[in-house]
Enzyme design. Structure first.
Site, PDB file in Angstrom:
ATOM      1  CE  LYS A   1      -2.102   0.609  -2.907  1.00  0.00           C
ATOM      2  NZ  LYS A   1      -1.979   1.741  -1.983  1.00  0.00           N
TER       3      LYS A   1
ATOM      4  CG  ASP B   1      -0.053  -4.211   1.252  1.00  0.00           C
ATOM      5  OD1 ASP B   1       0.604  -3.634   2.129  1.00  0.00           O
ATOM      6  OD2 ASP B   1      -1.249  -3.953   1.006  1.00  0.00           O
TER       7      ASP B   1
ATOM      8  NE  ARG C   1      -6.469   2.013   7.685  1.00  0.00           N
ATOM      9  CZ  ARG C   1      -6.099   3.295   7.633  1.00  0.00           C
ATOM     10  NH1 ARG C   1      -6.862   4.231   8.138  1.00  0.00           N
ATOM     11  NH2 ARG C   1      -4.952   3.613   7.075  1.00  0.00           N
TER      12      ARG C   1
HETATM   13  N1  BES Z   1      -0.517  -1.083   1.429  1.00  0.00           N
HETATM   14  C1  BES Z   1      -0.852   0.286   1.543  1.00  0.00           C
HETATM   15  C2  BES Z   1       0.186   1.104   2.291  1.00  0.00           C
HETATM   16  C3  BES Z   1       1.517   1.302   1.605  1.00  0.00           C
HETATM   17  C4  BES Z   1       1.699   2.368   0.756  1.00  0.00           C
HETATM   18  C5  BES Z   1       2.577   0.480   1.881  1.00  0.00           C
HETATM   19  C6  BES Z   1       2.926   2.579   0.155  1.00  0.00           C
HETATM   20  C7  BES Z   1       3.813   0.670   1.277  1.00  0.00           C
HETATM   21  C8  BES Z   1       3.978   1.738   0.420  1.00  0.00           C
HETATM   22  C9  BES Z   1      -2.182   0.448   2.269  1.00  0.00           C
HETATM   23  O1  BES Z   1      -3.094  -0.559   2.117  1.00  0.00           O
HETATM   24  C10 BES Z   1      -2.800   1.698   1.755  1.00  0.00           C
HETATM   25  O2  BES Z   1      -3.067   1.762   0.594  1.00  0.00           O
HETATM   26  N2  BES Z   1      -3.002   2.666   2.625  1.00  0.00           N
HETATM   27  C11 BES Z   1      -3.561   3.914   2.260  1.00  0.00           C
HETATM   28  C12 BES Z   1      -4.435   4.349   3.381  1.00  0.00           C
HETATM   29  C13 BES Z   1      -5.297   5.532   3.053  1.00  0.00           C
HETATM   30  C14 BES Z   1      -6.323   5.180   1.997  1.00  0.00           C
HETATM   31  C15 BES Z   1      -5.960   5.987   4.317  1.00  0.00           C
HETATM   32  C16 BES Z   1      -2.418   4.910   2.047  1.00  0.00           C
HETATM   33  O3  BES Z   1      -1.410   4.816   2.745  1.00  0.00           O
HETATM   34  O4  BES Z   1      -2.533   5.725   1.130  1.00  0.00           O
HETATM   35 ZN    ZN Z   2      -2.290  -2.425   1.701  1.00  0.00          ZN
HETATM   36 ZN    ZN Z   3      -4.327  -0.318   0.366  1.00  0.00          ZN
END
Ligand code: BES
Ligand code: ZN
Ligand code: ZN
Length: 498
Positions: free
Chosen positions: A277, A288, A351
């Protein structure tokens, strides 16, 4: 904060501080505040007539009684328009009054509870205690400077007039305390940083709760999960030095009660892994594990409330980090279900760990399986931080959640799970991929999970928005909120009523 229920009338009760609530117009003075007004020579009605206290929602003032009442001081908090009153406003008012009293440095108060319309003393007491305790919550365990400046209310006396009311108020009080304690425990876990709240610590907490409340606990190490075939959970856990734990808590095992499985995402820190990220706001990714925190807290509350259900709490817990051992984009994983997944992004890790946890949950043949996860940023974009994204494959189970949502004020919004969305997850190399398009990201995440619940009634709650908030709300301070805890507890309490 200690609570006590006592028999007494507010206008006759000697105390340092009496807390009273009032609706907007003086003609609407009713219940305890009206009796106090009579005893106090019309003090409150005069204030209101002159516009010095209007009773607007959450308006709060302090008055000295100067011998006009046995109470030395009175705090008045407004409830707004009578016809707009509901328990959500009530929780907010309790919170605002509590914050005012705490900030003013006062340590105790008395407060009369009297039924209002169809709201019983029990319901009002329960919601008052929840609003108050959740509103004055602070996460200060790591602050070492100026600890003497931390203010706390020490004692609250709830007043009932008749013996039968005392018992009813006491019941509401106990329920409110149990629920608030659960929410605050979830908040502490979410606010706790990832160097403190590791998967090992979550497993220890689960073991402690199991011991204190007679539950069964099982903690699978990553090697055991691997031997069982949890290829998705193991892939995520491999990237970190911090050992992952697959935690299972069971309440009321083997009693022939309805089984409900609760599954919570327990990523104690999500760096994104190899699909790392951006560094801005990455600190927020300590939240998380909010899903796992909600499940753990709900399990504890359920046992304290002695809910007549067999509950299985499943919390896959691990960090998601990049390292020489981390899983990589392009990797193909074999899940516990036997289905294979092509990894497109290692940041769609939630997921993956949930897919194995859901499959594992099916072994208990539950009547319902409910997962909570900070699953997608897309859900935050779609719904903001106010609402939980609600997904499910069973109308009556969806209704139960919506009902619990209305009762608790934890807002949910139903999203679609149409088959067409599954096309986005088709893979050339495996059964499916872990990422679809950016568009409809929250739905595609949910569609992915739906492939692991077979025909069992299932709910997915995407709590990515409300799990942790930037701007405080009436009884929800900034930071970790404990989202989903009150919602789940309410649904479980009502399970047999539907
Ligand atoms: N933990 C994150 C989701 C998240 C993002 C929670 C911002 C709270 C605030 C999750 O694991 C994630 O990174 N999801 C990705 C999925 C994508 C790669 C399909 C996302 O939401 O960008
Ligand atoms: Zn996550
Ligand atoms: Zn993630």
């Amino acid at each position: 904060m200690k609570f006590r229920v006592e028999k007494g009338k507010p206008e006759k009760f000697p105390c340092e501080l009496l807390l009273l609530f009032s609706f907007e117009s003086p003609e609407q003075l009713a219940g305890p505040v009206q009796n106090v007004d009579l005893e106090w020579k019309g003090f409150v009605s005069t204030l209101m007539k002159q516009g010095d206290f209007r009773g607007e929602l959450f308006e709060t003032r302090l008055y000295y009684t100067q011998g006009g009442l046995p109470a030395k001081r009175v705090v008045l908090t407004g409830l707004g328009k009578k016809e707009e009153f509901d328990l959500e406003k009530w929780r907010g008012a309790a919170s605002r009054a509590g914050q005012y009293i705490r900030n003013a440095g006062m340590k105790q108060f008395a407060f009369p509870i009297k039924k209002f319309n169809d709201l019983s003393e029990e319901k009002l007491a329960e919601s008052f205690v929840i609003g108050l305790l959740l509103g004055v919550y602070e996460f200060n365990q790591f602050k070492t400077l100026e600890r003497d400046k931390i203010k706390e209310i020490e004692e609250v006396v709830l007043l009932g007039e008749k013996d039968e009311e005392i018992k009813i108020i006491d019941n509401g009080l106990s329920t409110g305390q149990i629920i608030s304690e659960a929410v605050c425990m979830a908040r502490d876990l979410v606010n706790g940083p990832s160097n403190q709240i590791t998967p090992t610590v979550l497993a220890e907490k689960a073991a402690e709760i199991a011991k204190d409340h007679g539950m069964e606990v099982q903690v699978l190490e990553v090697s055991q999960a691997e031997a069982m075939g949890m290829g998705a959970f193991v892939a995520v856990a491999k990237g970190s030095q911090e050992p992952g734990k697959f935690i299972v808590l069971e309440y009321n095992k083997g009693k022939g009660l309805d089984t409900i499985a609760l599954v919570g995402k327990g990523i104690t820190f999500d760096s994104g892994g190899i699909s790392i990220k951006p560094s801005e706001n990455m600190d927020r990714m300590k939240d998380d594990m909010s899903g796992a925190a909600a499940v753990l807290s709900t399990m504890k509350a359920a046992s304290k409330l002695r809910l007549p259900l067999h509950l299985v709490g499943i919390m896959p817990a691990t960090e998601n980090l990049p390292s020489g051992k981390a899983y990589k984009p392009g990797d193909i994983l074999r899940t516990l279900s036997g289905q294979t997944v092509e990894v497109i992004s290692t940041d769609a890790e939630g997921r993956l760990i949930l897919s194995d946890a859901l499959t594992y949950g099916l072994r208990y043949q539950p009547k319902a399986i409910i997962d909570l996860a900070t699953l997608t940023g897309a859900c935050v974009i779609a719904l903001g931080d106010y609402v939980i994204g609600l997904f499910g494959n069973d109308e009556s189970l969806l209704k139960r959640i919506e009902e619990a949502s209305a009762r608790t004020g934890e807002k949910v919004w139903k999203m679609p799970l149409w088959d067409e969305y599954f096309d986005y997850l088709k893979s050339d190399a495996a059964d499916f991929r872990n990422v679809g398009t950016r568009a409809a990201g929250a739905i595609i995440g949910a569609i992915f999970l739906s492939k692991f619940v077979e025909k069992v009634p299932w709910i997915h709650l995407d709590i990515a928005g409300p799990a942790s908030i930037e701007k405080e709300r009436p009884y929800i301070p900034r930071g970790g909120t404990g989202a989903g805890v009150r919602l789940l507890i309410q649904m479980l309490r009502d399970w047999r009523r539907f």
